[in-house]
Design a protein around this motif. Structure first.
Motif, short mmCIF file in Angstrom:
data_model
loop_
_atom_site.label_atom_id
_atom_site.label_comp_id
_atom_site.label_asym_id
_atom_site.label_seq_id
_atom_site.Cartn_x
_atom_site.Cartn_y
_atom_site.Cartn_z
N THR A 96 1.11 -1.07 0.22
CA THR A 96 0.02 -0.12 0.13
C THR A 96 1.17 1.47 0.08
O THR A 96 1.04 1.75 -0.68
N LEU A 125 2.62 2.05 -3.80
CA LEU A 125 0.93 1.91 -4.65
C LEU A 125 1.05 3.15 -4.34
O LEU A 125 1.03 3.99 -5.28
N LEU A 126 0.84 3.91 -2.97
CA LEU A 126 0.88 5.45 -2.35
C LEU A 126 2.15 6.49 -2.94
O LEU A 126 1.39 7.61 -3.76
N ARG A 175 3.63 6.26 -5.69
CA ARG A 175 3.47 6.18 -6.84
C ARG A 175 2.43 7.10 -7.45
O ARG A 175 2.53 7.67 -8.18
N ARG A 176 0.94 6.98 -6.47
CA ARG A 176 0.23 7.92 -6.73
C ARG A 176 0.69 9.10 -6.32
O ARG A 176 0.14 10.59 -7.66
N LEU A 177 1.58 9.71 -6.13
CA LEU A 177 2.23 10.70 -5.62
C LEU A 177 2.59 11.48 -6.05
O LEU A 177 3.45 12.47 -6.20
N GLY A 178 3.77 10.69 -6.57
CA GLY A 178 4.96 10.43 -7.55
C GLY A 178 5.81 10.85 -6.71
O GLY A 178 6.69 11.44 -6.94
#
Length: 270
Positions: free
Chosen positions: A118, A121-122, A124-127
C-alpha cells in the motif's frame, strides 16, 4: 551466595551474546580471502584489517554511500523529533477520552506493521516513488510512534508549575515548549535519536522497495555490491564493510550513552 553470582552470570551472558558476534566480525574482517572463505571464531594467522578496510573504502565507494545515508537519516530524525515531541507534549498535558484515543493511535505504529504494498502504491500515485522525499516520509510515518511513546512518558514527569510560571510571564504555547519543555527533553530525545538512527541507518528493505536504488545508502550499497558479485564469497570484505558502516553509530552511542540511559528510565518506566 546466589544473589552475588547473579550479576556475574548476567555480565557473562551479555559478554557472550555481544562479544562472540563482535569477535566474529572483527576476526573475519582481519583475515585474508583464503582464510575467510568459511567464517569462524579462529583469529587470523596475520591481520589484514587495515588493508581490507582500505580496499572496501575505495572499491565500494563508501563516501558516496555515506552521503546518501546522511541525506536520508538527518532530515528523518529532525522531522520525527520535532513533530513527535510537540505531539507528545500535548498528549501528556491534556486528559480526556479524545486525547487517550489519539495517544493509542499515535503509538499503534509500534505494534502494527506498515503495509509495504500500500505504501509503495501510494507513493507512486503521489509521484514520490524513488525519491528521497518519499523515503523520508515513509520513515517519519513508521518511527513517529516511537518518539511519541518515549516523550509522552517523560513529559509527565516534568512539573506543570514550570510551564505555568512561563505562562504568567507572558509566554505563549510555542515559547513555553521551546524555552521550558524542549531543553528538559534532551535525555529522552537523545534516546529516540539513537533508536531512529539505528533503524534508518541499517535499513535496506524499505530503501530497496521505495527508493529502488536511485539513492545509494550504505546498506543498499552493500547489498548491491555483494549481489553484483564484487564481494561474492569475499567475507573478509563484507565484514570490513559492516565495520565501516557501524562506526558512526558506535561513536554516537559512546558519546551519548549517559543521556540514552536517562531517557530510557525516565520516559519508559515512570
Amino acid at each position: 551466595m546466589t544473589r552475588r553470582l547473579q550479576p556475574v552470570a548476567a555480565l557473562l551472558l551479555v559478554a557472550v551474546v555481544i562479544g562472540v558476534p563482535l569477535w566474529l566480525v572483527v576476526a573475519t574482517a582481519g583475515k585474508s580471502q583464503g582464510e575467510a572463505v568459511d567464517p569462524d571464531l579462529t583469529p587470523p594467522s596475520s591481520w589484514h584489517l587495515w588493508e581490507n578496510l582500505r580496499q572496501v573504502w575505495v572499491d565500494a565507494d563508501i563516501p558516496a554511500a555515506f552521503l546518501g545515508s546522511m541525506i536520508i537519516v538527518v532530515p528523518t530524525v529532525a522531522i520525527v523529533l520535532i513533530i513527535g515531541s510537540m505531539a507528545a507534549w500535548v498528549l501528556a498535558r491534556r486528559t480526556s477520552r479524545l486525547t487517550a484515543t489519539l495517544y493509542a493511535l499515535g503509538i499503534s505504529g509500534i505494534i502494527l506493521p506498515p503495509a509495504v504494498v500500500t505504501v509503495v502504491l501510494l507513493l507512486r500515485r503521489l509521484g514520490l516513488a524513488g525519491t528521497v522525499t518519499g523515503m523520508i516520509g515513509v520513515y517519519v510515518g513508521i518511527y513517529l510512534s516511537t518518539v511519541i511513546f518515549f516523550v509522552t512518558g517523560f513529559v509527565r514527569t516534568i512539573p506543570e508549575s514550570l510551564e505555568e510560571a512561563a505562562q504568567i510571564d507572558g509566554a505563549g504555547p510555542v515559547a513555553v515548549f521551546r524555552r521550558v519543555v524542549l531543553p528538559l527533553l534532551r535525555p529522552v530525545l537523545a534516546t529516540a535519536t539513537i533508536l531512529i538512527c539505528l533503524y534508518v541507518w541499517n535499513d535496506v528493505f524499505y530503501a530497496f522497495f521505495v527508493i529502488g536504488g536511485r539513492v545509494d545508502t550504505l546498506p543498499l550499497n552493500l547489498f548491491q555490491v555483494a549481489s553484483a558479485g564484487l564481494y561474492l564469497n569475499n567475507w573478509h570484505l563484507i565484514f570490513a564493510y559492516v565495520i565501516l558502516m557501524s562506526l558512526p553509530l558506535v561513536v554516537t552511542f559512546a558519546l551519548a550513552q549517559r543521556k540514552i540511559i536517562a531517557g530510557i528510565t525516565s520516559g519508559a518506566v515512570k
